[in-house]
Design a protein around this motif. Structure first.
Motif, PDB file in Angstrom:
ATOM      1  N   THR A 149       0.823  -1.207   0.000  1.00  0.00           N
ATOM      2  CA  THR A 149       0.000   0.000   0.000  1.00  0.00           C
ATOM      3  C   THR A 149       0.857   1.257   0.000  1.00  0.00           C
ATOM      4  OG1 THR A 149      -0.118  -0.162   2.402  1.00  0.00           O
ATOM      5  CG2 THR A 149      -1.972  -1.068   1.141  1.00  0.00           C
ATOM      6  N   GLY A 150       2.175   1.086  -0.232  1.00  0.00           N
ATOM      7  CA  GLY A 150       3.069   2.227  -0.322  1.00  0.00           C
ATOM      8  C   GLY A 150       4.126   2.009  -1.389  1.00  0.00           C
ATOM      9  N   LEU A 151       4.380   3.037  -2.198  1.00  0.00           N
ATOM     10  CA  LEU A 151       5.346   2.965  -3.296  1.00  0.00           C
ATOM     11  C   LEU A 151       6.268   4.162  -3.242  1.00  0.00           C
ATOM     12  CD1 LEU A 151       2.951   2.246  -6.292  1.00  0.00           C
ATOM     13  CD2 LEU A 151       4.471   0.610  -5.186  1.00  0.00           C
ATOM     14  N   LYS A 152       7.518   3.939  -3.654  1.00  0.00           N
ATOM     15  CA  LYS A 152       8.438   5.076  -3.758  1.00  0.00           C
ATOM     16  C   LYS A 152       9.075   5.112  -5.138  1.00  0.00           C
ATOM     17  CE  LYS A 152      12.441   5.731  -1.237  1.00  0.00           C
ATOM     18  NZ  LYS A 152      13.065   5.876   0.110  1.00  0.00           N
ATOM     19  N   THR A 153       9.111   6.317  -5.702  1.00  0.00           N
ATOM     20  CA  THR A 153       9.818   6.543  -6.949  1.00  0.00           C
ATOM     21  C   THR A 153      11.000   7.474  -6.652  1.00  0.00           C
ATOM     22  OG1 THR A 153       9.567   7.230  -9.261  1.00  0.00           O
ATOM     23  CG2 THR A 153       8.374   8.511  -7.619  1.00  0.00           C
ATOM     24  N   HIS A 154      11.925   7.554  -7.604  1.00  0.00           N
ATOM     25  CA  HIS A 154      13.157   8.317  -7.388  1.00  0.00           C
ATOM     26  C   HIS A 154      13.370   9.315  -8.519  1.00  0.00           C
ATOM     27  CE1 HIS A 154      13.796   4.766  -4.895  1.00  0.00           C
ATOM     28  NE2 HIS A 154      14.695   5.467  -4.216  1.00  0.00           N
ATOM     29  N   LEU A 155      13.788  10.512  -8.141  1.00  0.00           N
ATOM     30  CA  LEU A 155      14.145  11.491  -9.166  1.00  0.00           C
ATOM     31  C   LEU A 155      15.250  10.934 -10.063  1.00  0.00           C
ATOM     32  CD1 LEU A 155      13.913  14.359 -10.338  1.00  0.00           C
ATOM     33  CD2 LEU A 155      15.657  15.063  -8.688  1.00  0.00           C
ATOM     34  N   ALA A 156      16.206  10.191  -9.475  1.00  0.00           N
ATOM     35  CA  ALA A 156      17.332   9.663 -10.246  1.00  0.00           C
ATOM     36  C   ALA A 156      16.853   8.779 -11.388  1.00  0.00           C
ATOM     37  CB  ALA A 156      18.267   8.878  -9.333  1.00  0.00           C
ATOM     38  N   ALA A 157      15.749   8.050 -11.170  1.00  0.00           N
ATOM     39  CA  ALA A 157      15.208   7.212 -12.235  1.00  0.00           C
ATOM     40  C   ALA A 157      14.354   8.041 -13.192  1.00  0.00           C
ATOM     41  CB  ALA A 157      14.372   6.087 -11.638  1.00  0.00           C
ATOM     42  N   ALA A 158      13.705   9.079 -12.656  1.00  0.00           N
ATOM     43  CA  ALA A 158      12.811   9.885 -13.495  1.00  0.00           C
ATOM     44  C   ALA A 158      13.579  10.737 -14.504  1.00  0.00           C
ATOM     45  CB  ALA A 158      11.945  10.789 -12.611  1.00  0.00           C
ATOM     46  N   PRO A 161      17.456   9.504 -19.634  1.00  0.00           N
ATOM     47  CA  PRO A 161      18.893   9.674 -19.459  1.00  0.00           C
ATOM     48  C   PRO A 161      19.180  10.926 -18.643  1.00  0.00           C
ATOM     49  CG  PRO A 161      18.226  10.293 -21.671  1.00  0.00           C
ATOM     50  CD  PRO A 161      17.034   9.698 -21.006  1.00  0.00           C
ATOM     51  N   PRO A 162      20.384  11.042 -18.071  1.00  0.00           N
ATOM     52  CA  PRO A 162      20.638  12.110 -17.099  1.00  0.00           C
ATOM     53  C   PRO A 162      20.300  13.493 -17.635  1.00  0.00           C
ATOM     54  CG  PRO A 162      22.457  10.562 -17.156  1.00  0.00           C
ATOM     55  CD  PRO A 162      21.549  10.182 -18.282  1.00  0.00           C
ATOM     56  N   ARG A 163      19.408  14.155 -16.912  1.00  0.00           N
ATOM     57  CA  ARG A 163      19.016  15.520 -17.280  1.00  0.00           C
ATOM     58  C   ARG A 163      19.088  16.412 -16.046  1.00  0.00           C
ATOM     59  NH1 ARG A 163      13.373  15.305 -19.912  1.00  0.00           N
ATOM     60  NH2 ARG A 163      13.070  13.536 -18.513  1.00  0.00           N
ATOM     61  N   ILE A 164      20.069  16.143 -15.187  1.00  0.00           N
ATOM     62  CA  ILE A 164      20.274  16.984 -14.016  1.00  0.00           C
ATOM     63  C   ILE A 164      21.681  17.561 -14.072  1.00  0.00           C
ATOM     64  CG2 ILE A 164      20.941  14.969 -12.613  1.00  0.00           C
ATOM     65  CD1 ILE A 164      19.767  16.505 -10.182  1.00  0.00           C
ATOM     66  N   GLU A 165      21.792  18.845 -13.738  1.00  0.00           N
ATOM     67  CA  GLU A 165      23.100  19.489 -13.624  1.00  0.00           C
ATOM     68  C   GLU A 165      23.651  19.107 -12.258  1.00  0.00           C
ATOM     69  OE1 GLU A 165      25.035  21.512 -15.416  1.00  0.00           O
ATOM     70  OE2 GLU A 165      23.796  21.668 -17.216  1.00  0.00           O
ATOM     71  N   LYS A 166      24.566  18.118 -12.230  1.00  0.00           N
ATOM     72  CA  LYS A 166      24.965  17.536 -10.946  1.00  0.00           C
ATOM     73  C   LYS A 166      25.626  18.553 -10.016  1.00  0.00           C
ATOM     74  CE  LYS A 166      26.702  13.331 -10.812  1.00  0.00           C
ATOM     75  NZ  LYS A 166      27.508  12.149 -11.167  1.00  0.00           N
ATOM     76  N   LEU A 167      26.442  19.442 -10.571  1.00  0.00           N
ATOM     77  CA  LEU A 167      27.192  20.334  -9.686  1.00  0.00           C
ATOM     78  C   LEU A 167      26.354  21.512  -9.219  1.00  0.00           C
ATOM     79  CD1 LEU A 167      30.759  20.219 -11.234  1.00  0.00           C
ATOM     80  CD2 LEU A 167      29.857  18.982  -9.270  1.00  0.00           C
ATOM     81  N   ASN A 168      25.505  22.048 -10.079  1.00  0.00           N
ATOM     82  CA  ASN A 168      24.690  23.173  -9.590  1.00  0.00           C
ATOM     83  C   ASN A 168      23.306  22.722  -9.109  1.00  0.00           C
ATOM     84  OD1 ASN A 168      22.887  23.030 -11.760  1.00  0.00           O
ATOM     85  ND2 ASN A 168      23.885  24.662 -12.915  1.00  0.00           N
ATOM     86  N   ARG A 169      23.051  21.410  -9.145  1.00  0.00           N
ATOM     87  CA  ARG A 169      21.854  20.826  -8.521  1.00  0.00           C
ATOM     88  C   ARG A 169      20.552  21.386  -9.087  1.00  0.00           C
ATOM     89  NH1 ARG A 169      23.540  17.965  -4.284  1.00  0.00           N
ATOM     90  NH2 ARG A 169      25.590  18.421  -3.424  1.00  0.00           N
ATOM     91  N   SER A 170      20.531  21.652 -10.392  1.00  0.00           N
ATOM     92  CA  SER A 170      19.321  22.242 -10.962  1.00  0.00           C
ATOM     93  C   SER A 170      18.682  21.317 -12.001  1.00  0.00           C
ATOM     94  CB  SER A 170      19.656  23.596 -11.609  1.00  0.00           C
ATOM     95  OG  SER A 170      20.525  23.399 -12.695  1.00  0.00           O
ATOM     96  N   LEU A 171      17.393  21.526 -12.214  1.00  0.00           N
ATOM     97  CA  LEU A 171      16.632  20.800 -13.233  1.00  0.00           C
ATOM     98  C   LEU A 171      16.006  21.813 -14.175  1.00  0.00           C
ATOM     99  CD1 LEU A 171      14.567  18.390 -10.924  1.00  0.00           C
ATOM    100  CD2 LEU A 171      16.641  17.800 -12.196  1.00  0.00           C
ATOM    101  N   ASP A 172      15.926  21.458 -15.452  1.00  0.00           N
ATOM    102  CA  ASP A 172      15.171  22.298 -16.375  1.00  0.00           C
ATOM    103  C   ASP A 172      13.671  22.176 -16.068  1.00  0.00           C
ATOM    104  OD1 ASP A 172      17.471  23.051 -17.625  1.00  0.00           O
ATOM    105  OD2 ASP A 172      17.310  21.539 -19.231  1.00  0.00           O
ATOM    106  N   ARG A 173      12.925  23.182 -16.487  1.00  0.00           N
ATOM    107  CA  ARG A 173      11.474  23.180 -16.275  1.00  0.00           C
ATOM    108  C   ARG A 173      10.830  21.916 -16.825  1.00  0.00           C
ATOM    109  NH1 ARG A 173       7.007  25.183 -19.187  1.00  0.00           N
ATOM    110  NH2 ARG A 173       5.301  25.808 -17.822  1.00  0.00           N
TER     111      ARG A 173
END
Ligand code: MG
Length: 382
Positions: A149-158, A161-173
């Motif tokens: 009755t509980g599920l967890k998803t992860h931003l890392a999987a969402a 392919p990698p679309r996160i700026e790892k060093l400045n910790r930002s995501l595009d809109r």
């Protein structure tokens, strides 16, 4: 009774390694604990070996005294993940010995049961390749059909392919929108009765964490986990005060001292101590009690070994403010062979084992078949 030997037992567990702890006594009673953490499993194992001198020759039933001896004897090591994991491993082995000496499950030494079985939540996504909408919906339905009755998803999987700026910790809109769309798809597949959580693994900066949090507000999540890194609790509070989604944090906090700061600041709605890292059963019980004075529930982090959910279950059943325990599907077929009997998961709940101590034993011959291998996760979350 005296402790005669303390030994780490490292076992490869697929994507990471498990660090078990074996404590032997002159009465022939053996206790098993869990110090699993990653990366740096060999470093944790070395810390277990080094901390042995604090407890060998001592009575294993004086757990509180030995915990303090290890903790305050280690302050110059830096009281972070490695030392606290090693202390947790030895501490949990001592509780196993105590249960065997008094011939009772460990939970009876912790105040008995508040509940008969332990509610679990599990993960519904893949880190390796990301998830197609069809594959995600199918996996969600499978998990729900099994009774979770509980599920967890992860931003890392969402963001594969990698679309996160790892060093400045930002995501595009667009990534923020896609992540919200993924959560919407999970809600659609899971139905209205299932709780959904998202783990960001501390990857974002404050404005991005707020932006994503606001995009997630319509989905009535159980919690939004580690939106920013754990060191700066004021930053965590800034996110908490800016979004209408419950914040959960604590898997990278150690001992009552860190959780006291977190709770006093009001930087979390739910805490998630890891009992194989925060200081074991001895410290975990106190952390949960501290949280209870703030009416804050405990949803322990557990991504460790096959023994760790069993250890956690004994503590969680004794906690009035327990909420739900993390449960991860086995990576390798020997996961359930290294403890006997194996963990019993039914309808999304973990059954409490019967029998003295943890009610399970480690199978050392099986552990010996799977020596340490450097974790594939060491390349980091992309
Ligand atoms: Mg996490």
């Amino acid at each position: 009774m005296k402790i005669t030997k303390v030994q780490p037992l490292v076992c490869n567990g697929g994507v990471r390694n498990w660090v078990f702890v074996k404590v032997e006594t002159d009465a022939g009673i053996i206790g098993y604990g869990d110090a699993s953490g990653w990366p740096g499993e060999p470093v944790i194992a070395a810390a277990v070996t080094d901390l042995a001198h604090f407890v060998v020759g001592e009575d294993p039933l004086n757990i509180e005294k030995l915990w303090n001896k290890m903790y305050y004897g280690s302050t110059f090591y830096g009281l972070g993940g490695v030392v606290n994991s090693a202390i947790s491993g030895i501490d949990t082995a001592l509780w196993d010995i105590a249960g065997k000496v008094y011939d009772t499950p460990v939970y009876n030494l912790l105040g008995g049961r508040c509940r008969e079985r332990i509610k679990l939540y599990t993960h519904c996504d893949s880190f390796e390749e990301g998830d197609s909408p069809t594959a995600l919906a199918s996996k969600v339905r499978q998990i729900v059909d099994e009774g979770f009755t509980g599920l967890k998803t992860h931003l890392a999987a969402a963001v594969k392919p990698p679309r996160i700026e790892k060093l400045n910790r930002s995501l595009d809109r667009k990534v923020v929108q896609d992540t919200a769309a993924k959560v919407a798809a999970i809600r659609e597949a899971a139905g209205e009765e299932v709780e959904i959580c998202i783990d960001v693994n501390g990857m974002l900066n404050v404005p991005t964490a707020i932006r994503l949090g606001r995009a997630l507000e319509p989905f009535d999540l159980l919690f939004y986990e580690e939106p920013v890194p754990p060191e700066n609790m004021e930053a965590m509070k800034q996110v908490k005060d800016s979004v209408d989604v419950p914040i959960c944090t604590g898997e990278r906090l150690y001992s009552t001292h860190s959780f006291r700061r977190l709770l006093e600041l009001g930087a979390a709605d739910i805490i998630m101590p890891d009992f194989q890292k925060c200081g074991g059963i001895t410290e975990g019980k106190k952390i949960a009690a501290l949280a209870n004075t703030y009416y804050i529930p405990v949803a322990p982090h557990n991504y460790n070994s096959p023994l760790s959910p069993i250890i956690d279950a004994h503590l969680c059943t004794s906690l009035p403010n327990f909420l739900v325990l993390e449960y991860v599907w086995p990576d390798v077929e020997w996961t359930e062979k290294v403890i006997t009997p194996p963990a019993q998961v039914e309808d999304g709940y973990l059954q409490l084992p019967e029998g003295p101590g943890w009610g399970v034993e480690l199978v050392e011959e099986e552990i010996a078949k799977h020596p340490y291998q450097r974790s594939i996760l060491l390349k980091g979350v992309e």
